[in-house]
Design a protein around this motif. Structure first.
Motif, PDB file in Angstrom:
ATOM      1  N   ALA A   2       0.839  -1.199   0.000  1.00 10.45           N
ATOM      2  CA  ALA A   2       0.000   0.000   0.000  1.00 10.45           C
ATOM      3  C   ALA A   2       0.872   1.245   0.000  1.00 10.45           C
ATOM      4  N   THR A   6      -2.334   2.386   6.598  1.00 10.73           N
ATOM      5  CA  THR A   6      -3.469   1.541   6.946  1.00 10.73           C
ATOM      6  C   THR A   6      -3.483   1.373   8.461  1.00 10.73           C
ATOM      7  N   ALA A 112      -9.513 -12.275  -4.485  1.00  8.67           N
ATOM      8  CA  ALA A 112      -8.901 -10.964  -4.270  1.00  8.67           C
ATOM      9  C   ALA A 112      -9.782  -9.832  -4.771  1.00  8.67           C
ATOM     10  N   GLU A 113     -10.543 -10.083  -5.839  1.00 10.02           N
ATOM     11  CA  GLU A 113     -11.413  -9.037  -6.387  1.00 10.02           C
ATOM     12  C   GLU A 113     -12.470  -8.618  -5.372  1.00 10.02           C
ATOM     13  N   GLN A 116     -10.754  -6.520  -2.739  1.00 14.72           N
ATOM     14  CA  GLN A 116     -10.466  -5.172  -3.244  1.00 14.72           C
ATOM     15  C   GLN A 116     -11.706  -4.299  -3.227  1.00 14.72           C
ATOM     16  N   GLN A 117     -12.844  -4.884  -3.586  1.00 15.92           N
ATOM     17  CA  GLN A 117     -14.096  -4.131  -3.579  1.00 15.92           C
ATOM     18  C   GLN A 117     -14.461  -3.693  -2.168  1.00 15.92           C
ATOM     19  N   VAL A 119     -12.402  -3.188   0.377  1.00 14.93           N
ATOM     20  CA  VAL A 119     -11.486  -2.120   0.791  1.00 14.93           C
ATOM     21  C   VAL A 119     -11.909  -0.792   0.160  1.00 14.93           C
ATOM     22  N   ALA A 120     -12.241  -0.803  -1.118  1.00 15.38           N
ATOM     23  CA  ALA A 120     -12.648   0.432  -1.800  1.00 15.38           C
ATOM     24  C   ALA A 120     -13.902   1.028  -1.165  1.00 15.38           C
ATOM     25  N   GLN A 127      -8.341   6.811  -1.672  1.00 18.83           N
ATOM     26  CA  GLN A 127      -8.069   5.381  -1.567  1.00 18.83           C
ATOM     27  C   GLN A 127      -9.289   4.518  -1.908  1.00 18.83           C
ATOM     28  N   GLY A 128     -10.485   5.086  -1.781  1.00 15.39           N
ATOM     29  CA  GLY A 128     -11.682   4.302  -2.027  1.00 15.39           C
ATOM     30  C   GLY A 128     -12.809   5.150  -2.566  1.00 15.39           C
ATOM     31  N   VAL A 177      -3.988  -8.110  -0.715  1.00 16.19           N
ATOM     32  CA  VAL A 177      -4.732  -6.894  -1.041  1.00 16.19           C
ATOM     33  C   VAL A 177      -4.447  -5.803  -0.010  1.00 16.19           C
TER      34      VAL A 177
END
Length: 268
Positions: A2, A6, A112-113, A116-117, A119-120, A127-128, A177
């Motif tokens: 990153a 975090t 992982a997808e 990632q979603q 986290v966003a 960052q999101g 991630v």
């Protein structure tokens, strides 16, 4: 890696964030689940010495109103409220974080997808994609809204659960991630997915191998590892491998106490 702070790297210090502060300091904080929709239950549990209470909006009897009230009651008593949401949808994550929760837990992450979603959805821009429009989240952190917006991205704990065969297969990529803070093992669902039954004994080779793989991936990528346990003795044993645990929940605690005491009362 990153390119932004975090929960693992933040240097922000907020004494209200009990769970984050303890896990960062390696103090093995203790959590428990709450499934009953009651401010009084929330207060009673918060006064037990627990560090974090996971408000279970996945399997618990808790709707929006009780979710907000529970977060307010728990945070006001110096304990960290975490919301286990019912799924990874953006609007559900936004709604949970707008209560002022100190973290979210998202069940059944498979790749992982999805991580990632999550986290966003958990972080404000850049960052999101989390939106801002509520006065409530800052309250749970003891901050003004501008202070909260400046600090939330790096102080809210984003917890994801690995509890499926696919999640285990993809756990290395999931743990890589950025912004995933805690990897939480759901042993019952994991056993169901791998073995076809629950509860697992805990010594089945496939189950043990999956747990080992999850912990190794978490450590490799610098994430905190956690799981649910049934009692204090198993929690104590878990110190060797985990950074935090959740010891059962309110419904089991109430029921188990009554069962054991009734057995004593009826014994000869």
């Amino acid at each position: 890696m990153a390119s932004y702070p975090t929960a693992h790297t933040t240097d922000i210090e907020n004494p209200r964030l009990r769970l984050l502060n303890k896990i960062k300091n390696g103090e093995f904080p203790l959590m428990t689940f709450m499934a009953l929709p009651s401010v009084r239950i929330a207060q009673i549990i918060a006064l037990t010495g627990v560090d974090g209470i996971i408000i279970d909006c996945e399997h618990g009897h808790i709707g929006d109103d009780a979710m907000h009230n529970s977060v307010a009651a728990i945070s006001s008593l110096g304990v960290s409220p975490v919301i286990r949401i019912r799924g990874p949808a953006h609007d559900i994550i936004k709604r949970a974080l707008d209560t002022g929760a100190h973290g979210i837990m998202v069940p059944q992450i498979n790749n992982a997808e999805e991580a990632q979603q999550i986290v966003a959805s958990s972080k404000f821009p850049p960052q999101g994609v989390r939106g801002q429009g509520s006065a409530f989240p800052a309250i749970g952190h003891g901050l003004t809204t501008p202070e909260y917006m400046k600090t939330a991205n790096e102080t809210i704990l984003t917890m994801i659960q690995i509890e499926t065969r696919m999640g285990v297969e993809n756990v290395d990529a999931i743990c890589a991630v950025p912004g995933v803070d805690v990897v939480f093992i759901g042993p019952n669902d994991l056993a169901q997915s791998l073995l076809g039954y629950t509860p697992a004994r805990g010594d089945e080779p496939e189950f043990v191998a999956a747990v080992d793989k999850i912990i190794a991936a978490a450590k490799k990528h610098g994430k905190w590892a956690a799981r649910m346990v049934n009692n204090g003795s198993t929690a104590k044993e878990a110190r060797k491998r985990y950074d935090t645990v959740a010891i059962t929940g309110d419904t089991k605690a109430i029921q188990n106490w009554y069962i054991s005491e009734f057995e004593v009362a009826r014994s000869s």
